[in-house]
Write an enzyme that holds these catalytic residues in place. Structure first.
Site: not given
Length: 282
Positions: A14, A108, A237
């Site tokens: 991610h 997403r 992230d």
């Protein structure tokens, strides 16, 4: 830096990239709009520093339209990258095929609410997913859901009618003050055993109420590992858009958190290497 290195072939599942803006102009995404460029070269430098071999770019609204910056990165580094797209429901089959051939593996969907209010507007919603699901399934794509576990429990009967598997962002985005015994989170841990769901061990810095080193998130990660380590992947992230300089997470802290919660080296390898290879086709 954590004492234990990542195994060879470890995957960061991610991340986002932005720019260079002269070629790939960004667009506003509210508080998640980056204040600087984060091109793929900066991503690779971060990965080299912590021992990551490959990863998954989640295309962000703020990165610009039509997945252009992400598609360009995948074409340059096809062995190192996979991606998640944002597409409109009227996207052509030819475009979906082009993205599939480049290494896109899903879309997403923004369903995230906290305290009943949307956290971020824009992107793809549930109606978009329903409209696209048959065509996505034909191409082997999945739906990556940005959603809190209580809301996921409510929507699951509707979602599970779709011919797709689901990857849940950021440990179900459950704020830690709800506790590990929170009904939605416990439901998700059970659902993780069914084979329809995956979960990303990421987002501790977003779910915490205490801040670094995110000790209040440990029980959540441990519960997910106990539920089904075969359906988990890990992510940083990066570049942590939406944070202030004071709250920006250090990667060494995120790595240490993962290793504390997953002390078994064989399970760590499964989450970092084997599971991403299955999910993303490395």
């Amino acid at each position: 830096m954590a004492a234990t290195p990542f195994p060879a072939g470890s995957c960061d599942c991610h991340v986002h990239i932005y720019g260079p803006f002269a070629r790939f102009p960004g667009q506003s995404e509210g508080r998640f709009t980056p204040g600087e460029e984060f091109p793929v070269e900066r991503l690779f430098a971060m990965w080299e520093a912590i021992g990551i071999a490959r990863g998954v770019i989640v295309h962000a609204l703020g990165a610009g339209p039509d997945n252009a910056v992400t598609l360009a990165a995948l074409r340059r580094f096809p062995d190192k990258l996979r991606a998640i797209a944002i597409v409109s429901r009227d996207v052509t089959d030819a475009r979906l095929d082009e993205l599939t051939d480049a290494g896109f593996k899903g879309v997403r969907i923004n369903l995230l609410r906290q305290d009943g209010k949307p956290v971020s507007s824009g992107g793809m919603d549930l109606d978009d997913l329903k409209a696209l699901a048959p065509r996505l399934a034909e191409r082997g794509w999945h739906a990556q859901l940005w959603i809190e576990t209580g809301d996921l429990e409510e929507l699951a009967p509707e979602l599970e009618k779709l011919p797709l598997d689901f990857v849940i962002d950021h440990q179900g985005r459950t704020m830690t003050d709800k506790g590990v015994t929170y009904k939605g989170f416990q439901w998700f841990c059970e659902r993780l055993k069914t084979g329809r769901y995956w979960c990303k061990l990421s987002g501790a810095d977003r779910n915490t109420r205490q801040g670094t080193p995110y000790a209040d998130t440990e029980g959540f990660m441990q519960a997910l590992v106990s539920a089904n380590p075969d359906r988990l992947v890990w992510g940083t992230d990066w570049p942590h858009v939406g944070h202030t300089p004071a709250t920006l997470p250090a990667h060494a802290v995120l790595v240490d958190l993962f290793e504390r919660c997953v002390p078994d080296a064989a399970i760590r390898r499964k989450i970092l290497v084997d599971n991403p290879a299955r999910l993303y086709g490395f």
